[in-house]
Design a protein around this motif. Sequence first.
Motif, PDB file in Angstrom:
ATOM      1  N   GLY A  48       0.789  -1.228   0.000  1.00 12.38           N
ATOM      2  CA  GLY A  48       0.000   0.000   0.000  1.00 12.38           C
ATOM      3  C   GLY A  48       0.818   1.273   0.000  1.00 12.38           C
ATOM      4  N   THR A  49       2.124   1.173   0.074  1.00 17.62           N
ATOM      5  CA  THR A  49       2.952   2.371   0.109  1.00 17.62           C
ATOM      6  C   THR A  49       2.711   3.215  -1.131  1.00 17.62           C
ATOM      7  N   GLY A  50       2.317   4.456  -0.914  1.00 16.24           N
ATOM      8  CA  GLY A  50       2.034   5.354  -2.030  1.00 16.24           C
ATOM      9  C   GLY A  50       0.654   5.180  -2.620  1.00 16.24           C
ATOM     10  N   ARG A  51      -0.067   4.147  -2.201  1.00 14.52           N
ATOM     11  CA  ARG A  51      -1.430   3.908  -2.723  1.00 14.52           C
ATOM     12  C   ARG A  51      -2.492   4.011  -1.645  1.00 14.52           C
ATOM     13  N   LEU A  52      -2.100   4.231  -0.395  1.00 11.95           N
ATOM     14  CA  LEU A  52      -3.039   4.342   0.707  1.00 11.95           C
ATOM     15  C   LEU A  52      -2.951   5.724   1.337  1.00 11.95           C
ATOM     16  N   LEU A  53      -4.096   6.359   1.518  1.00 13.03           N
ATOM     17  CA  LEU A  53      -4.153   7.629   2.226  1.00 13.03           C
ATOM     18  C   LEU A  53      -4.744   7.365   3.601  1.00 13.03           C
ATOM     19  N   PRO A  54      -3.971   7.534   4.667  1.00 15.16           N
ATOM     20  CA  PRO A  54      -4.470   7.190   6.002  1.00 15.16           C
ATOM     21  C   PRO A  54      -5.466   8.206   6.543  1.00 15.16           C
ATOM     22  N   VAL A  55      -6.489   7.699   7.195  1.00 15.47           N
ATOM     23  CA  VAL A  55      -7.434   8.509   7.966  1.00 15.47           C
ATOM     24  C   VAL A  55      -7.489   7.864   9.349  1.00 15.47           C
ATOM     25  N   THR A  56      -6.881   8.509  10.325  1.00 18.65           N
ATOM     26  CA  THR A  56      -6.811   7.937  11.667  1.00 18.65           C
ATOM     27  C   THR A  56      -7.953   8.480  12.508  1.00 18.65           C
ATOM     28  N   MET A  57      -8.792   7.582  13.008  1.00 21.51           N
ATOM     29  CA  MET A  57      -9.923   7.977  13.830  1.00 21.51           C
ATOM     30  C   MET A  57      -9.601   7.789  15.303  1.00 21.51           C
ATOM     31  N   HIS A  58      -9.851   8.812  16.067  1.00 21.14           N
ATOM     32  CA  HIS A  58      -9.690   8.791  17.509  1.00 21.14           C
ATOM     33  C   HIS A  58     -11.065   8.715  18.165  1.00 21.14           C
ATOM     34  N   PRO A  59     -11.129   8.431  19.460  1.00 23.21           N
ATOM     35  CA  PRO A  59     -12.411   8.584  20.151  1.00 23.21           C
ATOM     36  C   PRO A  59     -12.964   9.991  19.933  1.00 23.21           C
ATOM     37  N   LEU A  60     -14.285  10.123  20.035  1.00 21.09           N
ATOM     38  CA  LEU A  60     -14.934  11.400  19.768  1.00 21.09           C
ATOM     39  C   LEU A  60     -14.363  12.516  20.639  1.00 21.09           C
ATOM     40  N   THR A  61     -14.162  13.671  20.027  1.00 18.37           N
ATOM     41  CA  THR A  61     -13.814  14.862  20.789  1.00 18.37           C
ATOM     42  C   THR A  61     -15.100  15.549  21.237  1.00 18.37           C
ATOM     43  N   VAL A  62     -14.977  16.429  22.208  1.00 21.47           N
ATOM     44  CA  VAL A  62     -16.143  17.209  22.620  1.00 21.47           C
ATOM     45  C   VAL A  62     -16.617  18.074  21.459  1.00 21.47           C
ATOM     46  N   ARG A  63     -15.691  18.575  20.674  1.00 23.98           N
ATOM     47  CA  ARG A  63     -16.063  19.393  19.509  1.00 23.98           C
ATOM     48  C   ARG A  63     -16.968  18.620  18.551  1.00 23.98           C
ATOM     49  N   GLU A  64     -16.656  17.359  18.322  1.00 26.56           N
ATOM     50  CA  GLU A  64     -17.500  16.546  17.451  1.00 26.56           C
ATOM     51  C   GLU A  64     -18.861  16.299  18.077  1.00 26.56           C
ATOM     52  N   ARG A  65     -18.876  16.062  19.380  1.00 23.54           N
ATOM     53  CA  ARG A  65     -20.134  15.752  20.056  1.00 23.54           C
ATOM     54  C   ARG A  65     -21.101  16.933  20.047  1.00 23.54           C
ATOM     55  N   VAL A  66     -20.576  18.160  20.147  1.00 21.39           N
ATOM     56  CA  VAL A  66     -21.461  19.328  20.152  1.00 21.39           C
ATOM     57  C   VAL A  66     -21.697  19.875  18.751  1.00 21.39           C
ATOM     58  N   GLY A  67     -21.029  19.281  17.755  1.00 20.74           N
ATOM     59  CA  GLY A  67     -21.263  19.692  16.375  1.00 20.74           C
ATOM     60  C   GLY A  67     -20.617  21.010  15.985  1.00 20.74           C
ATOM     61  N   ALA A  68     -19.555  21.411  16.677  1.00 22.17           N
ATOM     62  CA  ALA A  68     -18.866  22.658  16.337  1.00 22.17           C
ATOM     63  C   ALA A  68     -18.059  22.480  15.057  1.00 22.17           C
ATOM     64  N   ILE A  69     -18.089  23.463  14.194  1.00 18.15           N
ATOM     65  CA  ILE A  69     -17.337  23.411  12.943  1.00 18.15           C
ATOM     66  C   ILE A  69     -16.488  24.673  12.831  1.00 18.15           C
ATOM     67  N   GLY A  70     -15.512  24.634  11.946  1.00 18.03           N
ATOM     68  CA  GLY A  70     -14.651  25.794  11.745  1.00 18.03           C
ATOM     69  C   GLY A  70     -13.190  25.404  11.749  1.00 18.03           C
ATOM     70  N   VAL A  71     -12.336  26.404  11.767  1.00 17.37           N
ATOM     71  CA  VAL A  71     -10.891  26.193  11.716  1.00 17.37           C
ATOM     72  C   VAL A  71     -10.419  25.562  13.026  1.00 17.37           C
ATOM     73  N   GLU A  72      -9.470  24.634  12.930  1.00 21.07           N
ATOM     74  CA  GLU A  72      -8.957  23.938  14.101  1.00 21.07           C
ATOM     75  C   GLU A  72      -8.332  24.917  15.096  1.00 21.07           C
ATOM     76  N   PHE A  73      -8.429  24.579  16.374  1.00 16.89           N
ATOM     77  CA  PHE A  73      -7.997  25.476  17.442  1.00 16.89           C
ATOM     78  C   PHE A  73      -6.534  25.892  17.285  1.00 16.89           C
ATOM     79  N   LEU A  74      -5.649  24.934  17.028  1.00 14.74           N
ATOM     80  CA  LEU A  74      -4.229  25.268  16.961  1.00 14.74           C
ATOM     81  C   LEU A  74      -3.930  26.218  15.808  1.00 14.74           C
ATOM     82  N   GLU A  75      -4.640  26.082  14.705  1.00 15.87           N
ATOM     83  CA  GLU A  75      -4.429  27.002  13.590  1.00 15.87           C
ATOM     84  C   GLU A  75      -4.968  28.387  13.927  1.00 15.87           C
ATOM     85  N   ALA A  80      -6.627  14.285  18.148  1.00 19.02           N
ATOM     86  CA  ALA A  80      -7.689  13.895  17.218  1.00 19.02           C
ATOM     87  C   ALA A  80      -7.870  14.943  16.126  1.00 19.02           C
ATOM     88  N   GLU A  81      -7.738  16.195  16.498  1.00 16.09           N
ATOM     89  CA  GLU A  81      -7.910  17.289  15.547  1.00 16.09           C
ATOM     90  C   GLU A  81      -6.779  17.319  14.523  1.00 16.09           C
TER      91      GLU A  81
END
Length: 402
Positions: free
Chosen positions: A109-136, A309-310
């Motif tokens: 899969g090297t060069g043919r797989l794009l990883p998407v790593t899922m973490h446990p839900l963040t509070v941001r996901e649970r409350v449905g907040a959208i927008g630019v990531e906090f660190l940015e 997660a973000e």
Amino acid sequence: MADARIEFLAGSPAALFITGARATGKTTTARRHATTVIQLDNADEAAAIRADPDTALRDLEPPILLDEWQTVPEVLSAVKRAVDLDRIPGRFILSGSVRSARDPSLWPGTGRLLPVTMHPLTVRERVGAIGVEFLERLRDREDIRLPANPPDLRGYVDAALEGGFPEAVLEGEPARRDAWLDGYLRHMVTRDPSTLGVSPDSNRLSRFFGAYALNTSGLATDATLIKAASIDRRTGESYTRLLSDLGVIAELPAWHGNRLARLVKGRKRLVADTGLWAAAVGIDAATVMSSGDLIGRLLETFVINQLRAETALMTRGPQLCHLRVAEGRHEVDLIADFGARGIVAIEIKATNAPDASDARHLLWLRDELGPQFVAGAVLHVGSRKYRLSDSIEAIPICALWA
């Protein structure tokens, strides 16, 4: 956040490779983006793919989800060949067990797989907040908003102890949630390792994870952990790899810069979900509130996991590290290294009114790094945001999900 990332990456001909700890919602999320679903842990479906994977994949309607791919690892070679032959965007999605990058079955899969790593839900996901990531937002000096009703310290402790596993969160009632997490922990040390082809002693693995959990957000040495678990060094190293591959622990590397000397090289240990941490340590909110050490470890692990997660779903997101000078003279809880775009530094404090003394390590780092330091923040459990010094603010933790 994972849905948006999957939709974005689906424009590439490479296959999407969704990984993460068990019960983080990988299959549920992947199904929303697939037309055809192949469950490779189903013997009949696996047999058809195993017999002639190239032909089987060619006859399926895309997007094709190959769930629990690790049960038929040879399917990766067929996906590679299909991607090389016909570069149709978004054709394949693979989901299943976390596997180490050292696993030879992943090499096709090297060069043919794009990883998407899922973490446990963040509070941001649970409350449905959208927008630019906090660190940015912090790095770019954008306005940092706060929720209408910021929690107090007990509110943060309760939120952290819920964790982010979707099934545990949906339990609602704390006693049932805790029972779910206890069951996850038992399953993790007895049955989950078999998905990676290993069979450790469950009692020793449980002791090791318990010792690891007690040291979350700390720099415990390998010697400390193996002594606490009564195992040898080789076993400790194998258990660390195993738990990392299962997605239940993470380790932040030490940050190094040419301008700073005598930096400690040890890794910061983290349990990847604070609900699972509570199950491993065997504590509740009342116990946490009675111990300053537990509050500090819980809040730091909670905040860093929200940001892990973000950043995992960002394109060219920062590398997350920690910083400590020898003999503990200076220590910064979290460094977000954006490379040429600068350094963001964060301290996490269980106080509701941080002052300049709480930012002293950030002030030192800012002065040492000069223009490379673009922003710093003391994340705290109070309700107000205010300026502490040039480039350094006090910001309530809840800004992460505003």
